[in-house]
Design a protein around this motif. Structure first.
Motif, short mmCIF file in Angstrom:
data_model
loop_
_atom_site.label_atom_id
_atom_site.label_comp_id
_atom_site.label_asym_id
_atom_site.label_seq_id
_atom_site.Cartn_x
_atom_site.Cartn_y
_atom_site.Cartn_z
N GLY A 53 0.81 -1.21 0.00
CA GLY A 53 0.00 0.00 0.00
C GLY A 53 0.84 1.26 0.00
N LEU A 54 1.93 1.26 0.77
CA LEU A 54 2.80 2.44 0.81
C LEU A 54 3.48 2.67 -0.53
CD1 LEU A 54 3.98 4.71 2.51
CD2 LEU A 54 5.77 3.15 3.23
N VAL A 55 3.91 1.61 -1.17
CA VAL A 55 4.54 1.74 -2.49
C VAL A 55 3.54 2.29 -3.50
CG1 VAL A 55 5.57 0.45 -4.39
CG2 VAL A 55 6.30 -0.01 -2.06
N VAL A 56 2.32 1.76 -3.48
CA VAL A 56 1.28 2.25 -4.39
C VAL A 56 0.97 3.72 -4.12
CG1 VAL A 56 -1.18 2.03 -4.97
CG2 VAL A 56 0.25 0.00 -4.81
N LEU A 57 0.89 4.08 -2.85
CA LEU A 57 0.60 5.46 -2.48
C LEU A 57 1.71 6.41 -2.93
CD1 LEU A 57 -1.50 7.19 -1.03
CD2 LEU A 57 -0.21 6.83 1.07
N GLN A 58 2.96 6.00 -2.78
CA GLN A 58 4.08 6.85 -3.22
C GLN A 58 4.09 7.03 -4.73
OE1 GLN A 58 5.84 8.69 -1.31
NE2 GLN A 58 4.97 7.80 0.54
N ARG A 59 3.79 5.98 -5.46
CA ARG A 59 3.74 6.09 -6.93
C ARG A 59 2.59 6.99 -7.37
NH1 ARG A 59 6.78 1.92 -9.93
NH2 ARG A 59 7.93 0.78 -8.35
N THR A 60 1.48 6.89 -6.67
CA THR A 60 0.35 7.77 -6.98
C THR A 60 0.69 9.21 -6.69
OG1 THR A 60 -1.21 6.01 -6.47
CG2 THR A 60 -2.08 8.25 -6.45
N ALA A 61 1.39 9.45 -5.60
CA ALA A 61 1.77 10.81 -5.23
C ALA A 61 2.68 11.44 -6.28
CB ALA A 61 2.47 10.82 -3.88
N LYS A 62 3.52 10.64 -6.90
CA LYS A 62 4.42 11.18 -7.91
C LYS A 62 3.73 11.43 -9.24
CE LYS A 62 8.64 9.50 -5.87
NZ LYS A 62 8.09 9.90 -4.61
N SER A 63 2.83 10.52 -9.62
CA SER A 63 2.20 10.66 -10.93
C SER A 63 0.92 11.49 -10.89
CB SER A 63 1.91 9.28 -11.53
OG SER A 63 1.03 8.58 -10.70
N LEU A 64 0.17 11.40 -9.81
CA LEU A 64 -1.09 12.14 -9.68
C LEU A 64 -1.16 12.82 -8.30
CD1 LEU A 64 -3.31 9.23 -11.02
CD2 LEU A 64 -2.70 11.29 -12.29
N PRO A 65 -0.37 13.85 -8.09
CA PRO A 65 -0.31 14.45 -6.75
C PRO A 65 -1.64 15.01 -6.25
CG PRO A 65 0.90 15.79 -8.33
CD PRO A 65 0.48 14.55 -9.04
N HIS A 66 -2.51 15.40 -7.15
CA HIS A 66 -3.79 15.96 -6.73
C HIS A 66 -4.72 14.89 -6.15
CE1 HIS A 66 -4.19 14.64 -10.89
NE2 HIS A 66 -5.50 14.49 -10.67
N PHE A 68 -3.52 12.45 -4.08
CA PHE A 68 -2.77 11.83 -2.98
C PHE A 68 -3.63 11.60 -1.74
CE2 PHE A 68 0.09 12.14 0.72
CZ PHE A 68 0.85 11.01 0.48
N GLN A 69 -4.32 12.62 -1.27
CA GLN A 69 -5.09 12.49 -0.05
C GLN A 69 -6.26 11.51 -0.22
OE1 GLN A 69 -6.68 16.10 1.53
NE2 GLN A 69 -7.05 15.20 3.54
N ALA A 70 -6.99 11.65 -1.30
CA ALA A 70 -8.10 10.74 -1.54
C ALA A 70 -7.62 9.30 -1.71
CB ALA A 70 -8.87 11.18 -2.78
N MET A 71 -6.52 9.13 -2.41
CA MET A 71 -5.96 7.80 -2.61
C MET A 71 -5.50 7.21 -1.28
SD MET A 71 -5.34 5.53 -4.84
CE MET A 71 -4.27 4.20 -5.31
N GLY A 72 -4.91 8.03 -0.44
CA GLY A 72 -4.47 7.56 0.87
C GLY A 72 -5.63 7.07 1.72
N LEU A 73 -6.70 7.84 1.76
CA LEU A 73 -7.87 7.45 2.54
C LEU A 73 -8.50 6.17 1.98
CD1 LEU A 73 -9.48 10.95 3.11
CD2 LEU A 73 -8.36 9.51 4.81
N MET A 74 -8.61 6.10 0.66
CA MET A 74 -9.18 4.91 0.04
C MET A 74 -8.30 3.69 0.28
SD MET A 74 -9.33 2.60 -2.74
CE MET A 74 -7.92 3.19 -3.58
N LEU A 75 -6.99 3.88 0.20
CA LEU A 75 -6.05 2.78 0.37
C LEU A 75 -6.11 2.22 1.78
CD1 LEU A 75 -3.85 1.19 -1.09
CD2 LEU A 75 -2.22 2.83 -0.17
N TYR A 76 -6.11 3.09 2.80
CA TYR A 76 -6.19 2.60 4.18
C TYR A 76 -7.51 1.91 4.45
CZ TYR A 76 -1.82 4.65 5.68
OH TYR A 76 -0.51 4.94 5.84
#
Length: 138
Positions: A53-66, A68-76
């Motif tokens: 999950g952390l690896v996926v979240l970091q890759r999302t943050a780099k490619s789609l920074p806008h 990041f927060q929504a992806m983090g909440l969904m991922l957890y």
């Protein structure tokens, strides 16, 4: 993996793995070999889910920074839901102690999240792109 990402991953994984090792020893003493197996399985499961999950979240943050927060909440939310599903599927198993598995799962998850939050607070991550590094914008 960039150094900040690796540092955050290690800052969360090491305390979580240590918690799992302590839980395995305690479970082995209290519940025997089946307790140790349950604790190790719980620790490995959390490390795998949270690490991926952390690896996926970091890759999302780099490619789609806008996102990041929504992806983090969904991922957890998805990770916790998947952990509950795995617990429900393994509830009636007899090849390891389920209580040791469940308590280790809970303890390692809490330690991972706390250690990851601490790592993010201590990290010096720039949130503004340096125009000198990225070249002139046209």
């Amino acid at each position: 993996m960039p150094s900040n990402d690796a540092r955050i991953l290690l800052s969360a994984a090491i305390p979580a793995a240590a918690t799992g090792a302590i839980a395995a020893v305690i479970s082995g003493v209290v519940a025997g070999g089946k307790g140790a197996i349950g604790a190790v399985l719980g620790c490995v499961l959390v490390l795998a889910f949270m690490g991926i999950g952390l690896v996926v979240l970091q890759r999302t943050a780099k490619s789609l920074p806008h996102l990041f927060q929504a992806m983090g909440l969904m991922l957890y939310t998805a990770q916790i839901l998947l952990l509950f599903i795995v617990m429900a599927l393994l509830k009636n198993t007899t090849w390891f102690d389920f209580k040791a598995f469940a308590f280790t799962l809970l303890a390692v998850t809490i330690v991972w999240i706390a250690a990851q939050a601490r790592a993010y607070m201590k990290a010096k991550i720039l949130y503004v792109d340096d125009p000198k590094k990225n070249g002139p914008s046209t």
